[in-house]
Write an enzyme that holds these catalytic residues in place. Structure first.
Site, PDB file in Angstrom:
ATOM      1  N   ASP A 268      34.620  28.603  33.979  1.00 19.57           N
ATOM      2  CA  ASP A 268      36.209  28.817  33.689  1.00 19.57           C
ATOM      3  C   ASP A 268      36.585  27.353  33.704  1.00 19.57           C
ATOM      4  O   ASP A 268      36.212  26.571  34.401  1.00 19.57           O
ATOM      5  CB  ASP A 268      36.692  29.727  34.671  1.00 19.57           C
ATOM      6  CG  ASP A 268      38.381  30.084  34.202  1.00 19.57           C
ATOM      7  OD1 ASP A 268      39.148  30.529  34.934  1.00 19.57           O
ATOM      8  OD2 ASP A 268      38.488  29.747  33.035  1.00 19.57           O
ATOM      9  N   SER A 269      37.643  27.125  33.094  1.00 21.84           N
ATOM     10  CA  SER A 269      38.528  25.663  32.723  1.00 21.84           C
ATOM     11  C   SER A 269      39.027  25.155  34.051  1.00 21.84           C
ATOM     12  O   SER A 269      39.147  23.985  34.230  1.00 21.84           O
ATOM     13  CB  SER A 269      39.264  26.005  31.638  1.00 21.84           C
ATOM     14  OG  SER A 269      40.272  26.914  31.850  1.00 21.84           O
ATOM     15  N   GLY A 270      39.367  26.066  34.899  1.00 21.67           N
ATOM     16  CA  GLY A 270      40.115  25.581  36.047  1.00 21.67           C
ATOM     17  C   GLY A 270      41.748  25.841  35.810  1.00 21.67           C
ATOM     18  O   GLY A 270      42.484  25.863  36.717  1.00 21.67           O
ATOM     19  N   GLY A 271      41.964  26.332  34.603  1.00 22.70           N
ATOM     20  CA  GLY A 271      43.584  26.650  34.287  1.00 22.70           C
ATOM     21  C   GLY A 271      44.050  27.585  35.338  1.00 22.70           C
ATOM     22  O   GLY A 271      45.020  27.272  35.985  1.00 22.70           O
ATOM     23  N   PHE A 272      43.013  28.472  35.580  1.00 18.95           N
ATOM     24  CA  PHE A 272      43.583  29.705  36.671  1.00 18.95           C
ATOM     25  C   PHE A 272      43.589  29.187  37.937  1.00 18.95           C
ATOM     26  O   PHE A 272      44.619  29.335  38.712  1.00 18.95           O
ATOM     27  CB  PHE A 272      42.995  30.966  36.376  1.00 18.95           C
ATOM     28  CG  PHE A 272      42.970  32.209  37.459  1.00 18.95           C
ATOM     29  CD1 PHE A 272      42.357  32.265  38.572  1.00 18.95           C
ATOM     30  CD2 PHE A 272      44.404  32.763  36.991  1.00 18.95           C
ATOM     31  CE1 PHE A 272      42.841  33.373  39.207  1.00 18.95           C
ATOM     32  CE2 PHE A 272      44.640  33.787  37.775  1.00 18.95           C
ATOM     33  CZ  PHE A 272      43.956  34.092  38.959  1.00 18.95           C
TER      34      PHE A 272
ATOM     35  N   GLY B  94      45.756  35.911  31.514  1.00 22.25           N
ATOM     36  CA  GLY B  94      47.032  36.340  31.734  1.00 22.25           C
ATOM     37  C   GLY B  94      47.049  37.881  32.434  1.00 22.25           C
ATOM     38  O   GLY B  94      48.223  38.345  32.507  1.00 22.25           O
TER      39      GLY B  94
ATOM     40  N   CYS C  55      18.849  50.119  46.699  1.00 23.97           N
ATOM     41  CA  CYS C  55      18.897  48.280  46.956  1.00 23.97           C
ATOM     42  C   CYS C  55      18.091  48.223  48.244  1.00 23.97           C
ATOM     43  O   CYS C  55      18.148  49.210  49.105  1.00 23.97           O
ATOM     44  CB  CYS C  55      20.426  47.910  46.830  1.00 23.97           C
ATOM     45  SG  CYS C  55      21.279  48.166  48.464  1.00 23.97           S
TER      46      CYS C  55
ATOM     47  N   ASP D 194      34.550  39.462  34.961  1.00 22.36           N
ATOM     48  CA  ASP D 194      34.280  38.915  36.102  1.00 22.36           C
ATOM     49  C   ASP D 194      35.289  39.102  37.173  1.00 22.36           C
ATOM     50  O   ASP D 194      36.436  39.315  37.056  1.00 22.36           O
ATOM     51  CB  ASP D 194      34.253  37.166  35.952  1.00 22.36           C
ATOM     52  CG  ASP D 194      35.618  36.698  36.038  1.00 22.36           C
ATOM     53  OD1 ASP D 194      36.531  36.699  35.098  1.00 22.36           O
ATOM     54  OD2 ASP D 194      36.105  36.239  37.258  1.00 22.36           O
TER      55      ASP D 194
ATOM     56  N   CYS E 217      20.147  49.517  51.183  1.00 18.50           N
ATOM     57  CA  CYS E 217      20.017  51.210  51.604  1.00 18.50           C
ATOM     58  C   CYS E 217      18.598  51.557  51.920  1.00 18.50           C
ATOM     59  O   CYS E 217      18.482  52.689  52.489  1.00 18.50           O
ATOM     60  CB  CYS E 217      20.707  51.873  50.186  1.00 18.50           C
ATOM     61  SG  CYS E 217      22.499  51.458  50.153  1.00 18.50           S
TER      62      CYS E 217
ATOM     63  N   CYS F  55      21.391  55.118  46.286  1.00 21.01           N
ATOM     64  CA  CYS F  55      20.998  53.719  46.209  1.00 21.01           C
ATOM     65  C   CYS F  55      19.672  53.203  46.560  1.00 21.01           C
ATOM     66  O   CYS F  55      19.392  53.428  47.848  1.00 21.01           O
ATOM     67  CB  CYS F  55      22.021  52.856  46.711  1.00 21.01           C
ATOM     68  SG  CYS F  55      21.981  51.061  46.365  1.00 21.01           S
TER      69      CYS F  55
ATOM     70  N   GLN G 182      46.923  34.422  25.527  1.00 22.45           N
ATOM     71  CA  GLN G 182      47.741  34.662  26.806  1.00 22.45           C
ATOM     72  C   GLN G 182      48.813  35.709  26.016  1.00 22.45           C
ATOM     73  O   GLN G 182      48.474  36.300  25.005  1.00 22.45           O
ATOM     74  CB  GLN G 182      48.267  33.424  27.327  1.00 22.45           C
ATOM     75  CG  GLN G 182      47.496  32.382  28.037  1.00 22.45           C
ATOM     76  CD  GLN G 182      47.022  33.045  29.358  1.00 22.45           C
ATOM     77  OE1 GLN G 182      47.494  34.113  29.809  1.00 22.45           O
ATOM     78  NE2 GLN G 182      45.832  32.555  29.893  1.00 22.45           N
TER      79      GLN G 182
ATOM     80  N   HIS H 273      24.289  45.176  48.608  1.00 19.77           N
ATOM     81  CA  HIS H 273      24.638  46.496  48.208  1.00 19.77           C
ATOM     82  C   HIS H 273      25.867  46.470  47.193  1.00 19.77           C
ATOM     83  O   HIS H 273      25.645  47.166  45.998  1.00 19.77           O
ATOM     84  CB  HIS H 273      24.997  47.231  49.392  1.00 19.77           C
ATOM     85  CG  HIS H 273      25.505  48.776  48.922  1.00 19.77           C
ATOM     86  ND1 HIS H 273      24.782  49.771  48.367  1.00 19.77           N
ATOM     87  CD2 HIS H 273      26.748  49.158  48.489  1.00 19.77           C
ATOM     88  CE1 HIS H 273      25.430  50.566  47.936  1.00 19.77           C
ATOM     89  NE2 HIS H 273      26.523  50.195  48.200  1.00 19.77           N
TER      90      HIS H 273
ATOM     91  N   ASP I 149      43.872  26.463  29.644  1.00 24.13           N
ATOM     92  CA  ASP I 149      44.996  27.439  29.358  1.00 24.13           C
ATOM     93  C   ASP I 149      46.151  27.446  30.262  1.00 24.13           C
ATOM     94  O   ASP I 149      45.652  27.123  31.719  1.00 24.13           O
ATOM     95  CB  ASP I 149      44.390  28.787  29.021  1.00 24.13           C
ATOM     96  CG  ASP I 149      43.876  29.372  30.320  1.00 24.13           C
ATOM     97  OD1 ASP I 149      43.278  28.520  30.954  1.00 24.13           O
ATOM     98  OD2 ASP I 149      44.271  30.617  30.541  1.00 24.13           O
TER      99      ASP I 149
HETATM  100  C1  AAQ Z   1      41.784  37.876  39.503  1.00 20.70           C
HETATM  101  N1  AAQ Z   1      42.715  37.715  37.922  1.00 20.70           N
HETATM  102  C2  AAQ Z   1      42.410  37.073  37.250  1.00 20.70           C
HETATM  103  N2  AAQ Z   1      41.579  36.070  37.048  1.00 20.70           N
HETATM  104  C3  AAQ Z   1      41.900  35.330  36.195  1.00 20.70           C
HETATM  105  C4  AAQ Z   1      41.137  34.193  35.686  1.00 20.70           C
HETATM  106  C5  AAQ Z   1      40.078  33.462  36.335  1.00 20.70           C
HETATM  107  C6  AAQ Z   1      38.790  34.329  36.155  1.00 20.70           C
HETATM  108  N3  AAQ Z   1      37.680  33.959  37.098  1.00 20.70           N
HETATM  109  C7  AAQ Z   1      37.050  32.948  36.876  1.00 20.70           C
HETATM  110  C8  AAQ Z   1      36.461  32.263  37.910  1.00 20.70           C
HETATM  111  C9  AAQ Z   1      35.365  31.707  37.840  1.00 20.70           C
HETATM  112  C10 AAQ Z   1      34.440  31.052  39.071  1.00 20.70           C
HETATM  113  C11 AAQ Z   1      35.028  31.332  40.250  1.00 20.70           C
HETATM  114  C12 AAQ Z   1      36.157  31.921  40.433  1.00 20.70           C
HETATM  115  C13 AAQ Z   1      36.965  32.429  39.249  1.00 20.70           C
HETATM  116  C14 AAQ Z   1      41.919  33.405  34.577  1.00 20.70           C
HETATM  117  N4  AAQ Z   1      41.271  32.236  34.034  1.00 20.70           N
HETATM  118  C15 AAQ Z   1      41.600  31.638  33.109  1.00 20.70           C
HETATM  119  N5  AAQ Z   1      41.282  30.465  32.590  1.00 20.70           N
HETATM  120  N6  AAQ Z   1      42.872  32.120  32.508  1.00 20.70           N
HETATM  121  C16 AAQ Z   1      43.518  33.319  32.613  1.00 20.70           C
HETATM  122  O1  AAQ Z   1      44.422  33.732  32.064  1.00 20.70           O
HETATM  123  C17 AAQ Z   1      42.939  33.949  33.900  1.00 20.70           C
HETATM  124  C18 AAQ Z   1      43.427  35.165  34.058  1.00 20.70           C
HETATM  125  C19 AAQ Z   1      43.086  35.611  35.680  1.00 20.70           C
HETATM  126  N7  AAQ Z   1      43.310  36.935  36.094  1.00 20.70           N
HETATM  127 ZN    ZN Z   2      22.516  50.091  48.298  1.00 18.33          ZN
END
Ligand code: AAQ
Ligand code: ZN
Length: 370
Positions: free
Chosen positions: A89-93, A214, A304, A264, A307, A302, A187, A333, A143
């Site tokens: 992910d770009s880091g925006g969040f 978003g 795994c 994810d 289990c 399960c 978004q 699990h 973003d």
């Molecule tokens: C939980 N709800 C949620 N997550 C969002 C994320 C992050 C997704 N998870 C990426 C991640 C990668 C590695 C480690 C941890 C997290 C978003 N990422 C971006 N760039 N833009 C979003 O609008 C945006 C919206 C989200 N809502």
């Molecule tokens: Zn299990």
């Protein structure tokens, strides 16, 4: 990067994403590996459970140990010993949710590190440069994840910036690309007409795949479902559709039904660490006293490692002792449960019975044992 649709069942579809480091079967769940690790798991265990792709995080790795170090040491795959596809992910969040003193300017985002308070300034170009240095297979544009709630006017202004940043990311990427892929992020808050407008703008720039951002940021479920229902199937059909940060398996069912391919979420790993475990009979909390002398496996359906070898009584005991093994066995699990769920969902789509699959699972996913 190639995207091939194998089977459609309504808007739901099975597809494969071919990357230079391997193929990904979709719909796919991507475990989150923030600091280069899916917490408590070795990469071999993740692979063994059946995962084909994991997420890493630009924001965290840029701050610590630093993307130049990772690049110098041979790139992210070598560094974390995961040789399959990695999406960053770009880091925006993360800047929006973790950093402090965040300031958004047309040029980029200024923020203070949540680790040591140092001041940083990330531009769209910098976000791409970091991901190129890490060497991830699928990169995300920088973003602005619009917070919830947000006034329509604010969302409108933010869309202009996010689209401008997406263009700058694409231009920088085109100048420095190797065979990595770059996804755009749509978004627009909970406003369909803004979502539609945002999608047209982002699609015009042309990316290898498209994400819905978003969402899953505290908005009511029905708003999230409404946006997904109205927008997902309008996103370019021949490219992967990624719903960021989702999620809960009930939300996954609604999103796959409307054509989403990639997910994810921290739910299976984070919940495991606090003792909330998913089973074929519903969700349970292992710390409850009712399991104190329960000699049965966590989930009889399960197979795994957890289990097959341990009882609820022992898993409860480990949790009460806050043993490290508790985190490991619970994570094994929950990740196994998610991986099997996605496998069964792909089988259902392949056989044209996605609706039956959804009807069968909704009552189970609603059941909270304790
Ligand atoms: C939980 N709800 C949620 N997550 C969002 C994320 C992050 C997704 N998870 C990426 C991640 C990668 C590695 C480690 C941890 C997290 C978003 N990422 C971006 N760039 N833009 C979003 O609008 C945006 C919206 C989200 N809502
Ligand atoms: Zn299990």
């Amino acid at each position: 990067m190639q995207f091939k649709i194998l089977k459609k069942d309504g808007f739901a579809r099975n597809a494969i994403i071919e990357t230079k480091r391997g193929i990904i079967n979709t719909p796919v769940f991507m475990p989150v590996g923030t600091n280069g690790t899916v917490k408590a798991m070795t990469p071999e265990e993740i692979r063994e459970i059946g995962y084909e792709i994991i997420l890493s995080n630009t924001y965290h790795l840029y701050l610590r140990p630093g993307h130049e170090i990772i690049k110098k040491l041979g790139g992210i795959h070598k560094f974390i010993n995961w040789h399959g596809p990695i999406l960053t992910d770009s880091g925006g969040f993360q800047i929006y949710s973790l950093a402090s003193l965040r300031k958004i300017t047309p040029q980029g985002v200024e923020f203070r590190s949540h680790i040591d308070g140092s001041l940083h300034f990330i531009t769209p170009e910098k976000a791409i440069e970091i991901q190129l240095a890490l060497g991830s297979d699928i990169m995300m544009v920088l973003d602005e994840c619009v917070p919830y709630p947000a006034e329509k006017e604010y969302v409108k202004k933010s869309l202009k910036l996010t689209e401008d940043w997406a263009k700058r990311c694409k231009d920088y990427f085109e100048k420095h690309r190797n065979d990595q892929a770059l996804f755009g992020i749509i978004q627009g808050g909970i406003y369909e007409e803004l979502r539609q407008k945002a999608m047209e703008g982002i699609v015009k720039i042309d990316f290898d795949g498209y994400a819905l951002g978003g969402l899953s940021v505290g908005e009511p479920k029905e708003d999230m479902y409404r946006v997904i229902k109205n927008i997902a199937h309008l996103m370019p059909e021949e490219k992967p559709r990624y719903l960021m940060g989702v999620g809960d398996l009930m939300d996954v069912l609604h999103a796959v039904e409307h054509g989403i391919d990639m997910f994810d979420c921290v739910i299976p790993t984070r919940n495991a660490r606090n003792g909330t475990l998913f089973t074929s009979q519903g969700r349970i909390s292992i710390k409850r006293s009712e399991f104190k002398e329960d000699n049965s496996p966590l989930d009889p359906d399960c197979d795994c490692y957890t289990c097959r070898n341990y009882t609820k009584a022992f898993l409860r005991h480990l949790y009460m002792c806050r043993e490290i093994l508790s985190m490991r066995l619970n994570t094994i699990h929950n990740l196994y449960f998610y991986c099997r769920f996605f496998e069964k969902m792909r089988e259902a789509i392949a056989e044209g019975r996605f609706q039956d699959f959804k009807k069968q699972w909704i009552p189970v996913l609603e059941k909270n044992f304790s």
